[in-house]
Design a protein around this motif. Structure first.
Motif, PDB file in Angstrom:
ATOM      1  N   ARG A 108      19.803  40.285  40.773  1.00 13.66           N
ATOM      2  CA  ARG A 108      18.420  40.482  40.600  1.00 13.66           C
ATOM      3  C   ARG A 108      18.115  39.983  39.258  1.00 13.66           C
ATOM      4  O   ARG A 108      17.361  38.992  38.896  1.00 13.66           O
ATOM      5  CB  ARG A 108      17.634  41.695  40.927  1.00 13.66           C
ATOM      6  N   ASP A 109      18.998  40.748  38.157  1.00 14.44           N
ATOM      7  CA  ASP A 109      18.792  40.389  36.735  1.00 14.44           C
ATOM      8  C   ASP A 109      19.388  38.985  36.529  1.00 14.44           C
ATOM      9  O   ASP A 109      18.810  38.113  35.521  1.00 14.44           O
ATOM     10  CB  ASP A 109      19.645  41.473  36.114  1.00 14.44           C
ATOM     11  N   LEU A 110      20.567  38.485  36.989  1.00 18.91           N
ATOM     12  CA  LEU A 110      21.041  37.294  36.762  1.00 18.91           C
ATOM     13  C   LEU A 110      19.918  36.240  37.269  1.00 18.91           C
ATOM     14  O   LEU A 110      19.629  35.159  36.441  1.00 18.91           O
ATOM     15  CB  LEU A 110      22.178  36.985  37.676  1.00 18.91           C
ATOM     16  N   ALA A 111      19.180  36.544  38.379  1.00 13.84           N
ATOM     17  CA  ALA A 111      18.176  35.536  39.024  1.00 13.84           C
ATOM     18  C   ALA A 111      17.104  35.462  37.818  1.00 13.84           C
ATOM     19  O   ALA A 111      16.898  33.981  37.544  1.00 13.84           O
ATOM     20  CB  ALA A 111      17.584  36.078  40.257  1.00 13.84           C
ATOM     21  N   VAL A 112      16.686  36.116  37.297  1.00 17.79           N
ATOM     22  CA  VAL A 112      15.470  36.117  36.216  1.00 17.79           C
ATOM     23  C   VAL A 112      16.229  35.484  35.120  1.00 17.79           C
ATOM     24  O   VAL A 112      15.297  34.619  34.530  1.00 17.79           O
ATOM     25  CB  VAL A 112      14.773  37.362  35.764  1.00 17.79           C
ATOM     26  N   LEU A 113      17.310  35.587  34.624  1.00 23.78           N
ATOM     27  CA  LEU A 113      17.888  34.961  33.593  1.00 23.78           C
ATOM     28  C   LEU A 113      18.009  33.436  33.771  1.00 23.78           C
ATOM     29  O   LEU A 113      17.625  32.457  33.005  1.00 23.78           O
ATOM     30  CB  LEU A 113      19.160  35.634  33.120  1.00 23.78           C
ATOM     31  N   PRO A 134      16.240  26.888  38.676  1.00 20.56           N
ATOM     32  CA  PRO A 134      15.548  27.803  39.741  1.00 20.56           C
ATOM     33  C   PRO A 134      16.149  27.886  41.027  1.00 20.56           C
ATOM     34  O   PRO A 134      16.053  28.701  41.735  1.00 20.56           O
ATOM     35  CB  PRO A 134      14.245  27.014  40.060  1.00 20.56           C
ATOM     36  N   ALA A 135      17.165  26.791  41.435  1.00 15.91           N
ATOM     37  CA  ALA A 135      17.697  26.891  42.667  1.00 15.91           C
ATOM     38  C   ALA A 135      18.679  27.847  42.832  1.00 15.91           C
ATOM     39  O   ALA A 135      18.769  28.671  43.768  1.00 15.91           O
ATOM     40  CB  ALA A 135      18.436  25.406  42.954  1.00 15.91           C
ATOM     41  N   ALA A 136      19.323  28.205  41.635  1.00 12.11           N
ATOM     42  CA  ALA A 136      20.570  29.083  41.509  1.00 12.11           C
ATOM     43  C   ALA A 136      19.940  30.343  41.476  1.00 12.11           C
ATOM     44  O   ALA A 136      20.140  31.490  42.176  1.00 12.11           O
ATOM     45  CB  ALA A 136      21.200  29.133  40.232  1.00 12.11           C
ATOM     46  N   ALA A 137      18.796  30.628  40.693  1.00  7.08           N
ATOM     47  CA  ALA A 137      17.854  31.911  40.683  1.00  7.08           C
ATOM     48  C   ALA A 137      17.345  32.128  42.092  1.00  7.08           C
ATOM     49  O   ALA A 137      17.354  33.533  42.622  1.00  7.08           O
ATOM     50  CB  ALA A 137      16.576  31.573  39.732  1.00  7.08           C
ATOM     51  N   ALA A 138      16.997  31.411  42.782  1.00  8.56           N
ATOM     52  CA  ALA A 138      16.187  31.680  44.152  1.00  8.56           C
ATOM     53  C   ALA A 138      17.454  32.162  45.176  1.00  8.56           C
ATOM     54  O   ALA A 138      17.253  33.094  45.974  1.00  8.56           O
ATOM     55  CB  ALA A 138      15.766  30.362  44.968  1.00  8.56           C
TER      56      ALA A 138
END
Length: 319
Positions: free
Chosen positions: A228-233, A240-244
């Motif tokens: 989750r933390d990595l996603a927001v970073l 955005p694709a990696a965050a999703a």
């Protein structure tokens, strides 16, 4: 006798900071955690030069020294280390029941240039020390406020999750963000768009992503909040694709009803981020989340970033 032998071994002047694992004040919300944390105590080369390091870094060095002594036959017993939750200098604990013949899988006297034929030594030290160093680097480079009331070590936490709420609110454009943070975020975004990854007063987004990615590779399955933390970073980094993909993996774990303890407020923030990047945005999540296998299948010795033309490029991992 073995315990006495190790206890009398000098530390050669090595020391740990007086504050132990973290210098950020407890039960406090700080605007810039990097002002409090010193990243140098987590880099082994800096520790060897300055003889001062994070307890986890000293533990890694001591483990390597003891393994080399064991490999060369200077000692005939294994040594593990008590780190007191990384709040003190690591103390050696001999394991006399584990002898050199049990730990060395090949005779060290057999000289060979083939790295795959060299002696293999079973590791008696926990990988948690490496994960702890990555948590320290994550805090040191985190570009948003950090709340030590969240995931506090004194309450059984790891001291690694205190920055998510501020980062998520900044990504969502929440009004519950100070003017100073909005200004810092705007400057950081502008510098990032020009290919400048560091921002005075705003942490270091690139190095924070690097630390978080490696932390996810190590503990992401056991601690999904790290995804989750990595996603927001990644979202702040323009990926955005990696965050999703990371957000989807975290939400699946949070909703599975397992042993993961989920804060309802943090879960709502994560769901709002998912709506931002995963629903109705046209963003197609990456097929794979961050993992060791994914990295090994990629380009060796490099990691992706987006240049000014939004094309994926690669930086050497040693940059």
């Amino acid at each position: 006798q073995q315990q006495q032998w190790y206890s009398s071994a000098p530390s050669k002047g090595f020391s740990a900071p007086a504050y132990g694992r973290s210098n950020i004040p407890v039960r406090t919300l700080v605007d810039h955690p990097g002002v409090w944390e010193d990243a140098r105590v987590a880099y082994l080369n800096e520790v060897l030069v300055r003889k001062r390091g994070h307890p986890a870094a000293l533990m890694i060095i001591y483990c390597e020294v003891m393994q080399q002594l064991l490999l060369k036959g200077a000692i005939d017993f294994a040594v593990t280390f008590d780190h007191g939750d990384f709040s003190m200098m690591p103390a050696g604990v001999p394991l006399p029941q584990m002898t050199r013949s049990q730990l060395v899988l090949q005779d060290p006297q057999q000289q060979t240039s083939d790295p795959y034929q060299r002696p293999v030594l079973l590791n008696t030290c926990s990988s948690e020390s490496l994960a702890e160093l990555l948590r320290h680097l994550k805090r040191s480079y985190w570009p948003f406020p950090w709340d030590t009331n969240i995931d506090a070590p004194a309450q059984g936490g790891k001291g690694s999750l205190g920055g998510f709420r501020a980062a998520a609110k900044a990504a969502l454009g929440s009004e519950d963000v100070s003017a100073a943070l909005k200004a810092v975020s705007a400057v950081a975004a502008h510098r990032l768009s020009r290919g400048i990854w560091t921002s005075p007063g705003g942490g270091d987004l690139a190095r924070c992503v690097a630390a978080s990615e490696r932390l996810v590779m190590m503990v992401g399955d056991e601690q999904p909040q790290e995804r989750r933390d990595l996603a927001v970073l990644l979202l702040h980094s323009g990926r955005p694709a990696a965050a999703a993909a990371e957000l989807s993996a975290y939400l699946d774990a949070a909703r599975s009803g397992g042993r993961l303890r989920v804060n309802p407020f943090d879960l709502r923030l994560a769901e709002q981020l998912w709506k931002l990047v995963g629903q109705g945005s046209g963003v197609k999540p990456e097929r794979e989340v961050m993992s060791v296998d994914k990295v090994l299948r990629g380009r060796a010795g490099s990691e992706p970033y987006l240049d000014s033309n939004e094309e994926q490029q690669h930086l050497p991992l040693t940059w």
